[in-house]
Design a protein around this motif. Sequence first.
Motif, PDB file in Angstrom:
ATOM      1  N   UNK A  85       0.857  -1.182   0.000  1.00  0.00           N
ATOM      2  CA  UNK A  85       0.000   0.000   0.000  1.00  0.00           C
ATOM      3  C   UNK A  85       0.893   1.232   0.000  1.00  0.00           C
ATOM      4  N   UNK A  86       0.702   2.095  -0.975  1.00  0.00           N
ATOM      5  CA  UNK A  86       1.550   3.276  -1.093  1.00  0.00           C
ATOM      6  C   UNK A  86       1.219   4.309  -0.023  1.00  0.00           C
ATOM      7  N   UNK A  87       2.230   5.084   0.329  1.00  0.00           N
ATOM      8  CA  UNK A  87       2.045   6.237   1.191  1.00  0.00           C
ATOM      9  C   UNK A  87       1.556   7.408   0.343  1.00  0.00           C
ATOM     10  N   UNK A  88       0.680   8.188   0.880  1.00  0.00           N
ATOM     11  CA  UNK A  88       0.219   9.383   0.183  1.00  0.00           C
ATOM     12  C   UNK A  88       1.307  10.450   0.255  1.00  0.00           C
ATOM     13  N   UNK A  89       1.722  10.947  -0.895  1.00  0.00           N
ATOM     14  CA  UNK A  89       2.776  11.962  -0.916  1.00  0.00           C
ATOM     15  C   UNK A  89       2.340  13.237  -0.196  1.00  0.00           C
ATOM     16  N   UNK A  90       1.055  13.520  -0.219  1.00  0.00           N
ATOM     17  CA  UNK A  90       0.559  14.732   0.450  1.00  0.00           C
ATOM     18  C   UNK A  90       0.685  14.639   1.966  1.00  0.00           C
ATOM     19  N   UNK A  91       0.843  13.415   2.480  1.00  0.00           N
ATOM     20  CA  UNK A  91       0.980  13.207   3.925  1.00  0.00           C
ATOM     21  C   UNK A  91       2.435  13.222   4.383  1.00  0.00           C
ATOM     22  N   UNK A  92       3.368  13.305   3.441  1.00  0.00           N
ATOM     23  CA  UNK A  92       4.785  13.361   3.799  1.00  0.00           C
ATOM     24  C   UNK A  92       5.127  14.769   4.284  1.00  0.00           C
ATOM     25  N   UNK A  93       5.639  14.864   5.501  1.00  0.00           N
ATOM     26  CA  UNK A  93       5.917  16.153   6.124  1.00  0.00           C
ATOM     27  C   UNK A  93       7.347  16.195   6.655  1.00  0.00           C
ATOM     28  N   UNK A  94       7.912  17.393   6.713  1.00  0.00           N
ATOM     29  CA  UNK A  94       9.218  17.548   7.352  1.00  0.00           C
ATOM     30  C   UNK A  94       9.036  17.508   8.861  1.00  0.00           C
ATOM     31  N   UNK A  95       9.802  16.603   9.494  1.00  0.00           N
ATOM     32  CA  UNK A  95       9.698  16.425  10.942  1.00  0.00           C
ATOM     33  C   UNK A  95      11.092  16.320  11.551  1.00  0.00           C
ATOM     34  N   UNK A  96      11.229  16.596  12.827  1.00  0.00           N
ATOM     35  CA  UNK A  96      12.534  16.425  13.480  1.00  0.00           C
ATOM     36  C   UNK A  96      12.823  14.947  13.732  1.00  0.00           C
ATOM     37  N   UNK A  97      14.053  14.539  13.435  1.00  0.00           N
ATOM     38  CA  UNK A  97      14.510  13.176  13.704  1.00  0.00           C
ATOM     39  C   UNK A  97      15.536  13.255  14.823  1.00  0.00           C
ATOM     40  N   UNK A  98      15.291  12.521  15.901  1.00  0.00           N
ATOM     41  CA  UNK A  98      16.161  12.568  17.072  1.00  0.00           C
ATOM     42  C   UNK A  98      17.363  11.645  16.869  1.00  0.00           C
ATOM     43  N   UNK A  99      18.505  12.196  16.545  1.00  0.00           N
ATOM     44  CA  UNK A  99      19.687  11.373  16.289  1.00  0.00           C
ATOM     45  C   UNK A  99      20.290  10.841  17.587  1.00  0.00           C
ATOM     46  N   UNK A 100      20.002  11.514  18.693  1.00  0.00           N
ATOM     47  CA  UNK A 100      20.398  11.043  20.030  1.00  0.00           C
ATOM     48  C   UNK A 100      19.460  11.710  21.031  1.00  0.00           C
ATOM     49  N   UNK A 101      19.839  11.702  22.296  1.00  0.00           N
ATOM     50  CA  UNK A 101      18.950  12.246  23.332  1.00  0.00           C
ATOM     51  C   UNK A 101      18.728  13.746  23.213  1.00  0.00           C
ATOM     52  N   UNK A 102      19.711  14.453  22.632  1.00  0.00           N
ATOM     53  CA  UNK A 102      19.636  15.919  22.656  1.00  0.00           C
ATOM     54  C   UNK A 102      19.530  16.571  21.284  1.00  0.00           C
ATOM     55  N   UNK A 103      20.008  15.906  20.217  1.00  0.00           N
ATOM     56  CA  UNK A 103      20.102  16.559  18.915  1.00  0.00           C
ATOM     57  C   UNK A 103      19.055  16.024  17.942  1.00  0.00           C
ATOM     58  N   UNK A 104      18.595  16.910  17.057  1.00  0.00           N
ATOM     59  CA  UNK A 104      17.634  16.524  16.018  1.00  0.00           C
ATOM     60  C   UNK A 104      18.101  17.040  14.664  1.00  0.00           C
ATOM     61  N   UNK A 105      17.610  16.378  13.608  1.00  0.00           N
ATOM     62  CA  UNK A 105      17.825  16.815  12.234  1.00  0.00           C
ATOM     63  C   UNK A 105      16.506  16.692  11.475  1.00  0.00           C
TER      64      UNK A 105
END
Length: 287
Positions: A85-105
């Motif tokens: 089942x494909x993901x809807x491209x309209x639902x793809x959003x920029x979100x923070x990714x927690x690379x460790x306990x304190x930092x995000x990208x």
Amino acid sequence: MSSSLQSVSPPLCHLLKWVLKVTLQMKLETVDFKDKLEETKGQINNSIKDLTDGHFENILADNSVNDQTKILVVNAAYFVGKWMKKFSESETKECPFRVNKTDTKPVQMMNMEATFCMGNIDSINCKIIELPFQNKHLSMFILLPKDVEDESTGLEKIEKQLNSESLSQWTNPSTMANAKVKLSIPKFKVEKMIDPKACLENLGLKHIFSEDTSDFSGMSETKGVALSNVVHKVCLEITEDGGDSIEVPGARILQHKDELNADHPFIYIIRHNKTRNIIFFGKFCSP
């Protein structure tokens, strides 16, 4: 896609050519590294480019081959999965990714709510989910810690216990059940050139790289022929693309809703379901 190339000087066994082509569907070519090195490099690079639809260019670095090369093995794997089942491209959003306990990208996060096979591994405080691809022959398993608990990626506990036996146990259908899941996973692409020579030597295949100990008598009548190099490049691309299936079929459906938000490091495994062979294995730690 695999390809084996041999220098023009040692003649090839005709039976070997037939076995590779018909049985293993491998392409074996005789080329001239000694007198036509640059031309041969260009030939190999163009061949790999064509076979991967232009995704891999110049797979051979300057030090990959030289005029003393006898046997070269080139392997290229490019995988773009299409989900059941494909993901809807309209639902793809920029979100923070927690690379460790304190930092995000920032990362492009794909989102969906559907039925998936999912389980909890209490011993390592981890969730596991199976995401089937369109042909149902392959699935991606994601092992996601419930939080970043250690001082690095949060994967330390999983990695310490991860082996073939534990993976077989964790992915056993009896330990997982189908449930409605609110799913969020990153859209990502991983590309890497791997030198498998050290791995092969660690597995006990040291003799194939030495002219004094190698035995390619079944491949060539010339003595003293050794494997000069192995070039291995892989690329895995995970996007929204997929089919129109609404639900993932299963015998047991849990009525409650669950959630898997892969906004921190996770381990991913792409498996051939019939043989249970692992096709790709890696960890996503940072966008």
